[in-house]
Design a protein around this motif. Structure first.
Motif, PDB file in Angstrom:
ATOM      1  N   TYR A  56      18.810  -1.863  -9.894  1.00 45.98           N
ATOM      2  CA  TYR A  56      18.099  -1.382  -8.723  1.00 45.98           C
ATOM      3  C   TYR A  56      16.609  -1.477  -8.991  1.00 45.98           C
ATOM      4  CZ  TYR A  56      22.362   0.196  -6.498  1.00 45.98           C
ATOM      5  OH  TYR A  56      23.598   0.226  -5.892  1.00 45.98           O
ATOM      6  N   LEU A  57      15.922  -2.150  -8.083  1.00 46.86           N
ATOM      7  CA  LEU A  57      14.507  -2.402  -8.247  1.00 46.86           C
ATOM      8  C   LEU A  57      13.704  -1.750  -7.141  1.00 46.86           C
ATOM      9  CD1 LEU A  57      16.018  -5.585  -8.656  1.00 46.86           C
ATOM     10  CD2 LEU A  57      13.972  -5.586 -10.079  1.00 46.86           C
ATOM     11  N   CYS A  58      12.554  -1.287  -7.504  1.00 50.64           N
ATOM     12  CA  CYS A  58      11.651  -0.655  -6.561  1.00 50.64           C
ATOM     13  C   CYS A  58      10.430  -1.537  -6.372  1.00 50.64           C
ATOM     14  CB  CYS A  58      11.229   0.715  -7.090  1.00 50.64           C
ATOM     15  SG  CYS A  58      10.032   1.602  -6.065  1.00 50.64           S
ATOM     16  N   THR A  59       9.930  -1.583  -5.157  1.00 49.59           N
ATOM     17  CA  THR A  59       8.708  -2.308  -4.887  1.00 49.59           C
ATOM     18  C   THR A  59       7.759  -1.451  -4.066  1.00 49.59           C
ATOM     19  OG1 THR A  59       7.760  -4.384  -4.027  1.00 49.59           O
ATOM     20  CG2 THR A  59       9.545  -3.399  -2.752  1.00 49.59           C
ATOM     21  N   ALA A  60       6.500  -1.616  -4.342  1.00 49.60           N
ATOM     22  CA  ALA A  60       5.450  -0.978  -3.570  1.00 49.60           C
ATOM     23  C   ALA A  60       4.570  -2.070  -2.998  1.00 49.60           C
ATOM     24  CB  ALA A  60       4.621  -0.033  -4.430  1.00 49.60           C
ATOM     25  N   VAL A  61       4.260  -1.959  -1.731  1.00 50.00           N
ATOM     26  CA  VAL A  61       3.426  -2.949  -1.069  1.00 50.00           C
ATOM     27  C   VAL A  61       2.066  -2.337  -0.806  1.00 50.00           C
ATOM     28  CG1 VAL A  61       3.178  -4.517   0.879  1.00 50.00           C
ATOM     29  CG2 VAL A  61       5.461  -3.944   0.019  1.00 50.00           C
ATOM     30  N   VAL A  62       1.053  -2.963  -1.358  1.00 53.92           N
ATOM     31  CA  VAL A  62      -0.320  -2.504  -1.204  1.00 53.92           C
ATOM     32  C   VAL A  62      -1.171  -3.685  -0.775  1.00 53.92           C
ATOM     33  CG1 VAL A  62      -2.306  -1.390  -2.270  1.00 53.92           C
ATOM     34  CG2 VAL A  62       0.008  -0.784  -3.013  1.00 53.92           C
ATOM     35  N   SER A  63      -1.791  -3.576   0.379  1.00 54.15           N
ATOM     36  CA  SER A  63      -2.642  -4.648   0.902  1.00 54.15           C
ATOM     37  C   SER A  63      -1.918  -5.995   0.877  1.00 54.15           C
ATOM     38  CB  SER A  63      -3.952  -4.723   0.119  1.00 54.15           C
ATOM     39  OG  SER A  63      -4.692  -3.529   0.243  1.00 54.15           O
ATOM     40  N   PHE A  64      -0.692  -5.988   1.344  1.00 53.36           N
ATOM     41  CA  PHE A  64       0.145  -7.178   1.486  1.00 53.36           C
ATOM     42  C   PHE A  64       0.621  -7.758   0.158  1.00 53.36           C
ATOM     43  CE2 PHE A  64      -2.818  -7.074   5.116  1.00 53.36           C
ATOM     44  CZ  PHE A  64      -1.903  -6.837   6.126  1.00 53.36           C
ATOM     45  N   LYS A  65       0.381  -7.072  -0.922  1.00 54.04           N
ATOM     46  CA  LYS A  65       0.850  -7.519  -2.225  1.00 54.04           C
ATOM     47  C   LYS A  65       2.032  -6.667  -2.674  1.00 54.04           C
ATOM     48  CE  LYS A  65      -3.665  -9.181  -3.803  1.00 54.04           C
ATOM     49  NZ  LYS A  65      -4.708  -9.067  -4.854  1.00 54.04           N
TER      50      LYS A  65
END
Length: 115
Positions: A93-102
């Protein structure tokens, strides 16, 4: 670069529950979106749930009613409460955070559901 770290994975019996946590480092960051994905061996990565800062939470059909995603904005942390787990949901299980389209990804946490 934003650092993302997951925790809470491990082994659980079928029908059991588990709660995953994901934290994006830096109090100065306010991710636009945080989400959970999972990837089983030999399978494509799939979206499990996503929670934007503004907007609607989205769940994969397969987890609706069993999983709950929540977010603590003050801590830049997202949680995934997983109930009634099934063996076929064994995956990283992977988590992602999106900041300024990255997109920033954690290393993943293994969840193993035994029959």
């Amino acid at each position: 670069q934003v650092q993302v770290a997951e925790s809470g994975g491990g082994s659980v019996r079928a029908g059991g529950s588990m709660r995953l946590s994901c934290t994006a480092s830096g109090s100065m960051f306010d991710p636009d979106v945080m989400a959970w994905y999972r990837q089983a061996p030999g399978k494509q990565r799939e979206l499990v749930a996503t929670i934007p800062s503004l907007g609607s939470i989205v769940y994969a059909d397969s987890v609706k009613g069993r999983f709950t995603i929540s977010r603590d904005n003050a801590k830049n942390t997202v949680y995934l409460q997983m109930n009634s787990l099934k063996p076929e949901e064994t995956a990283v299980y992977l988590c992602t955070a999106v900041v300024s389209f990255k997109h920033y990804w954690g290393q993943g946490t293994q969840v193993t559901v035994s029959s």
